[in-house]
Design a protein around this motif. Sequence first.
Motif, short mmCIF file in Angstrom:
data_model
loop_
_atom_site.label_atom_id
_atom_site.label_comp_id
_atom_site.label_asym_id
_atom_site.label_seq_id
_atom_site.Cartn_x
_atom_site.Cartn_y
_atom_site.Cartn_z
N LEU A 114 0.81 -1.21 0.00
CA LEU A 114 0.00 0.00 0.00
C LEU A 114 0.85 1.27 0.00
CD1 LEU A 114 -2.75 -1.06 2.56
CD2 LEU A 114 -2.86 -1.11 0.06
N ALA A 115 2.05 1.20 0.56
CA ALA A 115 2.94 2.36 0.59
C ALA A 115 4.37 1.86 0.71
CB ALA A 115 2.61 3.27 1.76
N PRO B 25 20.57 0.56 1.00
CA PRO B 25 19.56 0.92 2.01
C PRO B 25 18.48 -0.16 2.14
CG PRO B 25 19.08 2.03 -0.05
CD PRO B 25 20.37 1.28 -0.26
N PRO B 26 17.95 -0.35 3.34
CA PRO B 26 16.82 -1.27 3.49
C PRO B 26 15.57 -0.64 2.88
CG PRO B 26 17.34 -0.26 5.58
CD PRO B 26 18.38 0.20 4.61
N ARG B 27 14.73 -1.47 2.27
CA ARG B 27 13.50 -0.98 1.64
C ARG B 27 12.32 -1.25 2.56
NH1 ARG B 27 12.08 -1.72 -4.57
NH2 ARG B 27 10.60 -0.02 -4.67
N VAL B 28 11.63 -0.20 2.98
CA VAL B 28 10.50 -0.32 3.89
C VAL B 28 9.21 -0.21 3.09
CG1 VAL B 28 9.37 0.64 5.94
CG2 VAL B 28 11.87 0.72 5.74
N THR B 29 8.33 -1.21 3.25
CA THR B 29 7.03 -1.21 2.60
C THR B 29 5.96 -1.59 3.62
OG1 THR B 29 7.32 -3.50 1.89
CG2 THR B 29 7.89 -1.80 0.30
N VAL B 30 4.73 -1.15 3.37
CA VAL B 30 3.62 -1.53 4.24
C VAL B 30 2.45 -1.99 3.40
CG1 VAL B 30 4.19 0.00 6.16
CG2 VAL B 30 2.67 0.80 4.38
N PRO C 258 4.85 10.03 5.05
CA PRO C 258 3.68 10.05 5.95
C PRO C 258 2.72 8.88 5.75
CG PRO C 258 4.03 12.21 4.96
CD PRO C 258 4.98 11.26 4.31
N LEU C 259 2.62 8.36 4.53
CA LEU C 259 1.71 7.24 4.30
C LEU C 259 2.21 5.97 5.01
CD1 LEU C 259 -0.94 6.78 2.94
CD2 LEU C 259 0.26 6.17 0.85
N HIS D 276 -0.02 3.99 8.08
CA HIS D 276 -0.33 2.56 8.16
C HIS D 276 0.25 1.92 9.42
CE1 HIS D 276 -2.45 2.08 4.40
NE2 HIS D 276 -1.53 2.83 3.81
N LEU D 277 1.47 2.30 9.79
CA LEU D 277 2.06 1.77 11.01
C LEU D 277 1.27 2.23 12.23
CD1 LEU D 277 4.20 0.36 12.73
CD2 LEU D 277 5.60 2.41 12.53
N ASP D 278 0.92 3.50 12.28
CA ASP D 278 0.18 4.04 13.41
C ASP D 278 -1.20 3.40 13.53
OD1 ASP D 278 -0.14 5.87 15.60
OD2 ASP D 278 -1.44 7.07 14.30
N THR D 279 -1.88 3.17 12.41
CA THR D 279 -3.19 2.52 12.42
C THR D 279 -3.09 1.11 13.00
OG1 THR D 279 -3.89 3.80 10.51
CG2 THR D 279 -5.15 1.82 10.99
N GLY D 280 -2.11 0.34 12.56
CA GLY D 280 -1.91 -1.01 13.07
C GLY D 280 -1.53 -1.01 14.54
N ALA D 281 -0.66 -0.07 14.94
CA ALA D 281 -0.23 0.01 16.34
C ALA D 281 -1.40 0.37 17.25
CB ALA D 281 0.89 1.02 16.48
N ARG D 282 -2.29 1.23 16.77
CA ARG D 282 -3.48 1.58 17.57
C ARG D 282 -4.37 0.35 17.78
NH1 ARG D 282 -4.67 7.42 17.63
NH2 ARG D 282 -3.11 8.38 16.29
N ARG D 283 -4.52 -0.46 16.73
CA ARG D 283 -5.31 -1.69 16.86
C ARG D 283 -4.67 -2.63 17.88
NH1 ARG D 283 -5.78 -2.25 10.78
NH2 ARG D 283 -7.55 -0.95 10.31
N ALA D 284 -3.33 -2.75 17.80
CA ALA D 284 -2.63 -3.62 18.74
C ALA D 284 -2.78 -3.10 20.17
CB ALA D 284 -1.15 -3.73 18.37
N ARG D 285 -2.72 -1.79 20.34
CA ARG D 285 -2.87 -1.19 21.68
C ARG D 285 -4.29 -1.40 22.19
NH1 ARG D 285 -1.87 4.12 20.71
NH2 ARG D 285 0.27 3.60 20.25
#
Length: 189
Positions: A26-27, A81-86, A141-142, A146-155
């Motif tokens: 997705l990003a 560089p490491p490639r970060v995807t979500v 920011p995208l 996505h990370l923040d949305t998933g972390a909120r669900r986990a919290r």
Amino acid sequence: MGRRQTLRARHGGHVRRTPGTPGRVLAQDLGWRREARSAWLCGLALGGALLLADVARGSVTWPRGGCWAVIGVTLVAVLWPPRVTVGANWLAVRGLLREHRVRTDLLTSVRRSDGMSPRLVLRDVAGNRVEFDPKVLAANPLLWHHLDTGARRARESGLLREGAMPLGALADRIDGEGARTLLRSAGLE
């Protein structure tokens, strides 16, 4: 042919998936291509400069030329560089050889490792772990969303017990930079 077999065939047999994570990206880190290109250019420049110096001295041989090529390739590997995807509920960090993935909705801990280069370390319930530079989230920011949305669900589900402080500090930093960028583009800063 099943989904897992299709993925193995498509990726040469080396697929490491966390159960339940879809493969749709997705990003991704928008600065990754630039950093990868820089790694290649640095490696080529070093290998080329060493080879050129050897040619200028008149002492170039096949083994020495091969040695300079290996040094250039080694520099590319070090700088790669490491490639970060979500995707939907997952975050992946792909290095030179392997990809590591965590479920963001099943995170158990988020830690910030400070040192020569700060790292964000995420761990999920399955024991999967990823580590990457938090600047990637600030620049994309995208990815952060996505990370923040998933972390909120986990919290909310009670899984994420360790990590409120690093995520809060990161959210403040990213939101502050976003607000400054918005004000600057509007000509108000």
